[in-house]
Design an enzyme around this catalytic site. Structure first.
Site, mmCIF file in Angstrom:
data_model
loop_
_atom_site.group_PDB
_atom_site.id
_atom_site.type_symbol
_atom_site.label_atom_id
_atom_site.label_comp_id
_atom_site.label_asym_id
_atom_site.label_seq_id
_atom_site.Cartn_x
_atom_site.Cartn_y
_atom_site.Cartn_z
ATOM 1 N N LYS A 180 1.062 -1.028 0.074
ATOM 2 C CA LYS A 180 0.510 -0.001 -0.278
ATOM 3 C C LYS A 180 0.430 1.644 0.280
ATOM 4 C CE LYS A 180 -2.114 2.433 2.670
ATOM 5 N NZ LYS A 180 -1.545 4.475 2.422
ATOM 6 N N CYS A 288 13.388 10.584 8.171
ATOM 7 C CA CYS A 288 13.445 10.067 9.728
ATOM 8 C C CYS A 288 14.785 10.224 10.465
ATOM 9 C CB CYS A 288 12.496 8.843 10.018
ATOM 10 S SG CYS A 288 13.353 7.587 8.883
ATOM 11 N N GLU A 387 9.028 15.511 16.655
ATOM 12 C CA GLU A 387 9.526 15.323 15.133
ATOM 13 C C GLU A 387 8.879 16.010 13.741
ATOM 14 O OE1 GLU A 387 10.640 11.855 11.664
ATOM 15 O OE2 GLU A 387 8.487 11.964 12.618
#
Length: 485
Positions: A180, A288, A387
């Site tokens: 996905k 990240c 973040e």
């Protein structure tokens, strides 16, 4: 520009009509223009994809039963087909998420074939079973088998490279996959499907269903799935972990980060400025593992702030398809709003803005944010703890190595990081004290041969390296009759 349009989904080895007329409309991050349309998969489409993957895996003569060398031949054809489409893959990713094209050629064009061949080689070069002498007089046969049907859910920031962190070991081990992709980056995913079709991957081995969170949740809880591999936010990862925990389903989670780039008092940042940029601001800050907390010694704090500020000001911000661009737009208006809200929070908390903080004056279209640096940041500030996922750095002072270690570890995350020093041995000694799954000395890179992943809120499990392959295998032990020993 000419629209990139698909009207079918890639399921069970071919292109099939979707179950509904719903579509995903894709826009350019740099111009905000509509650039493509693909079908949005429904739960019915996801069910068909899982069923196809299940049939392919359960086939006694199918993909899982093939010898590793035979799978390697098919995987090599896939790698070649990807290489033939590599330049267009890089272009599509840059159009969709703003990744500078020079980086897209490395990450999105070059990395997928490389990692496919790496994991295929691991399978063909290493025995998948061994016989061990027992302590009770007999022997045990230990066999590594593919775990089964894998659901892989990938984000938009480095879509093809992250796809193949999952797809390469899964295919090499004999698993079948339902992928996905994120709605923001689907045009590259369907081009990858064209490569899979051209390579002649068997029916059901790879199935791709574009969609949002609801579709992902349906796949994660699907009763015919054996493993989930997810890269994305920590909040989404927690929800997936809860579902997999109830189902006792194996899961790999590569989640968020707020890594520290620790500048020691002997570091020469100016000499290593390109590597420092790559470890802190690469891909418009949308990675990240980036070291977005820059820890600087008080004895050189003003100098480090000036150097980092100068780096941010020097970056070429503009069209991501231009070869010299170093900083493109963010992926969406929503992401830009998110980053701008953090910049506002940093100012409200009393941090000092040294450069950036707004939108580039010369760019009237696209979701751009200027490379931004904050000084006088407290490690407890929101911009130092959460973040941001954009081109925003916080420079935090420290007085001793002990304090630097404490500040680096005072985070809910533990994914990446770096140490900058003229003494590599000193740097490694300090790196060993940082609570992070990965960390670099005077550079940072995810090498295919070494495990990548995080601790704490940065996730569970590892990708890349032999450890990444093991995540798609299960162990079976056959106890042999002692009388036959």
């Amino acid at each position: 520009m000419e629209l990139i349009t698909y009207d079918r989904l890639f399921i069970d080895g071919g292109w099939r009509s979707p179950a509904s007329a719903r579509t995903i409309e894709v826009h350019s991050a740099a111009t905000e223009e509509h650039i493509g349309t693909v079908p949005e998969a429904t739960e019915a489409d996801a069910d068909a994809a899982v069923d196809a993957a299940r049939r392919a895996f359960d086939d006694p003569a199918g993909w899982a039963a093939w010898e590793p060398a035979r799978r390697a031949e098919a995987i090599e054809r896939f790698a070649v087909a990807l290489e033939e489409r590599g330049a267009e893959t890089a272009r599509r990713v840059s159009l969709q998420n703003g990744m500078p094209i020079s980086l897209a050629h490395q990450f999105e064009q070059g990395f997928p074939p490389l990692v496919l061949r790496y994991f295929s080689g691991l399978m063909t070069d290493n025995a998948q079973e061994e016989t061990r002498p027992g302590m009770l007089g007999g022997r045990s046969r230990v066999i590594r088998e593919p775990v089964g049907v894998v659901v892989a859910i990938v984000p938009w920031n480095v879509p093809q490279a992250i796809t193949f962190l999952k797809l390469a070991p899964a295919l090499a081990s004999g698993c079948t996959v339902v992928l996905k992709p994120a709605p923001e980056t689907v045009l590259d995913a369907l081009l990858m499907c064209e490569a899979a079709a051209a390579a002649g991957l068997p029916k059901g081995v790879l199935n791709v269903v574009p969609g949002g969170r609801e579709l992902g949740a349906h796949l994660v809880s699907h009763p015919r799935v054996d493993k989930v591999s997810f890269t994305g936010s920590t909040a989404a990862g927690r929800s997936i972990a809860e579902t997999c925990g109830r189902l006792l389903r194996p899961v790999t989670l590569e989640l968020g980060g707020k890594s520290a780039a620790i500048v020691l008092d002997d570091a020469d940042l100016r000499t290593n400025i390109e590597s420092f940029y790559a470890a802190t601001l690469l891909n418009n800050g949308q990675i990240c593992w980036l070291g977005t907390r820059v820890l600087a010694p008080r004895s050189r704090y003003a100098e480090v702030v000036d150097t980092v500020t100068g780096l941010a000001r020097s970056l070429d911000v503009g069209d991501p398809l231009a070869p010299g661009t170093q900083m493109g737009p963010l992926v969406s208006a929503r992401q830009r709003d998110r980053v701008e809200s953090y910049i506002a929070k940093g100012l409200d908390d009393g941090a000092r803005l040294t450069t950036g903080g707004g939108r580039p004056k010369n760019l009237d279209r696209g979701w751009y944010v200027e490379p931004t640096v904050f000084a006088d940041v407290d490690n407890a500030h929101t911009i130092a703890q959460e973040e941001i996922f954009g081109p925003v750095l916080s420079v935090i002072p420290y007085s001793s190595e002990e304090e630097a270690v404490a500040l680096a570890n005072a985070s809910d995350y533990g994914l990446g990081g770096s140490v900058w020093t003229a003494d590599p041995d000193r740097g490694e000694a300090l790196a060993r004290r940082i609570g992070s799954g990965t960390i670099g000395i005077n550079a940072y890179a995810n090498d295919p041969t070494a495990p990548f992943g995080g601790v704490k809120n940065s996730g569970l499990g590892r990708e890349l390296g032999p450890e990444g392959l093991q995540g798609y295998q299960t162990l079976k032990t056959i106890y042999l009759d002692p009388s036959t020993a």
